[in-house]
Design an enzyme around this catalytic site. Structure first.
Site, PDB file in Angstrom:
ATOM      1  N   ASN A  39       0.838  -1.200   0.000  1.00 52.98           N
ATOM      2  CA  ASN A  39       0.000   0.000   0.000  1.00 52.98           C
ATOM      3  C   ASN A  39       0.875   1.253   0.000  1.00 52.98           C
ATOM      4  O   ASN A  39       1.953   1.278   0.607  1.00 52.98           O
ATOM      5  CB  ASN A  39      -1.012  -0.008   1.150  1.00 52.98           C
ATOM      6  CG  ASN A  39      -0.423  -0.267   2.515  1.00 52.98           C
ATOM      7  OD1 ASN A  39       0.603  -0.926   2.662  1.00 52.98           O
ATOM      8  ND2 ASN A  39      -1.085   0.241   3.533  1.00 52.98           N
ATOM      9  N   GLU A  41       0.224   5.103   0.743  1.00 55.74           N
ATOM     10  CA  GLU A  41      -0.723   6.133   1.195  1.00 55.74           C
ATOM     11  C   GLU A  41      -0.255   7.523   0.765  1.00 55.74           C
ATOM     12  O   GLU A  41       0.885   7.715   0.320  1.00 55.74           O
ATOM     13  CB  GLU A  41      -0.875   6.031   2.719  1.00 55.74           C
ATOM     14  CG  GLU A  41      -1.473   4.691   3.122  1.00 55.74           C
ATOM     15  CD  GLU A  41      -1.745   4.561   4.613  1.00 55.74           C
ATOM     16  OE1 GLU A  41      -1.295   5.409   5.394  1.00 55.74           O
ATOM     17  OE2 GLU A  41      -2.404   3.571   4.977  1.00 55.74           O
ATOM     18  N   CYS A  50      -3.979   0.550  -2.553  1.00 52.24           N
ATOM     19  CA  CYS A  50      -3.860  -0.693  -1.797  1.00 52.24           C
ATOM     20  C   CYS A  50      -2.726  -1.571  -2.340  1.00 52.24           C
ATOM     21  O   CYS A  50      -2.317  -1.442  -3.505  1.00 52.24           O
ATOM     22  CB  CYS A  50      -5.159  -1.482  -1.877  1.00 52.24           C
ATOM     23  SG  CYS A  50      -6.484  -0.839  -0.852  1.00 52.24           S
ATOM     24  N   GLU A  52      -2.867  -4.698  -3.155  1.00 53.19           N
ATOM     25  CA  GLU A  52      -3.312  -5.531  -4.272  1.00 53.19           C
ATOM     26  C   GLU A  52      -3.228  -4.757  -5.583  1.00 53.19           C
ATOM     27  O   GLU A  52      -2.836  -5.299  -6.628  1.00 53.19           O
ATOM     28  CB  GLU A  52      -4.759  -5.994  -4.048  1.00 53.19           C
ATOM     29  CG  GLU A  52      -4.947  -6.891  -2.831  1.00 53.19           C
ATOM     30  CD  GLU A  52      -5.239  -6.133  -1.543  1.00 53.19           C
ATOM     31  OE1 GLU A  52      -4.766  -4.990  -1.388  1.00 53.19           O
ATOM     32  OE2 GLU A  52      -5.937  -6.705  -0.686  1.00 53.19           O
ATOM     33  N   CYS A  83     -10.147  -5.212   0.287  1.00 49.80           N
ATOM     34  CA  CYS A  83     -11.271  -4.269   0.326  1.00 49.80           C
ATOM     35  C   CYS A  83     -12.163  -4.500  -0.896  1.00 49.80           C
ATOM     36  O   CYS A  83     -11.794  -5.218  -1.830  1.00 49.80           O
ATOM     37  CB  CYS A  83     -10.768  -2.830   0.374  1.00 49.80           C
ATOM     38  SG  CYS A  83     -10.182  -2.203  -1.210  1.00 49.80           S
ATOM     39  N   CYS A  86     -10.587  -3.732  -4.252  1.00 52.43           N
ATOM     40  CA  CYS A  86      -9.558  -4.693  -4.655  1.00 52.43           C
ATOM     41  C   CYS A  86     -10.161  -6.026  -5.073  1.00 52.43           C
ATOM     42  O   CYS A  86      -9.599  -6.737  -5.902  1.00 52.43           O
ATOM     43  CB  CYS A  86      -8.535  -4.878  -3.542  1.00 52.43           C
ATOM     44  SG  CYS A  86      -7.426  -3.457  -3.418  1.00 52.43           S
TER      45      CYS A  86
END
Ligand code: THU
Length: 131
Positions: A39, A41, A50, A52, A83, A86
């Site tokens: 990830n 951010e 993310c 993924e 999530c 994803c």
């Protein structure tokens, strides 16, 4: 390299200063290659991505489009499920039967198929004009 090792290693590189929650993901393709992502951010929170998504972007950048297995790991009390966004991203390149392993750094893991994680997925067939 195993997906577990790749995901564990890439997780260390995650940029997660806001959540403090580092995630690593690794995917194996039909050709047998492994791509990893973490990830990333951003101070503008919605711009974060993310793990993924990072792994999928690396796969596509390498010219591959076929996920046969995936692994996601985080330092959480229970295995972290991908999530919603994803799940849709994985479903773009993985069949419903593809196994997604969700793991914790402490050693717990669970496995679920893409189909069970994203029932009723939106697919190209929903855009067919005669559908
Ligand atoms: N996150 C992932 O990278 N993958 C998931 O499957 C769940 C959540 C990240 C996004 C954000 O950087 C942090 O975890 C907290 O939500």
């Amino acid at each position: 390299m195993t997906l577990k090792t790749a995901a564990r290693q890439v997780r260390e590189n995650a940029h997660a200063p806001y959540s403090g929650f580092k995630v690593g993901a690794a995917i194996r393709t039909g050709k047998g290659n492994v791509y990893a992502g973490c990830n990333v951010e951003n101070v503008a929170y919605p711009e974060g991505t993310c793990a993924e998504a990072g792994a999928i972007a690396a796969m596509v950048a390498a010219g591959e489009y076929d996920i046969v297995e995936a692994y996601v790991i985080a330092d959480s009390p229970a295995p972290v499920p991908p999530c919603g966004g994803c799940r849709q991203k994985l479903a773009e390149f993985a069949g419903a039967d593809v196994q997604i392993t969700m793991a914790t750094t402490a050693g717990r893991s669970e496995t679920a198929t893409v189909g069970s994680l994203l029932p009723g997925a939106f697919t190209a067939s929903h855009m067919a004009k005669d559908g």
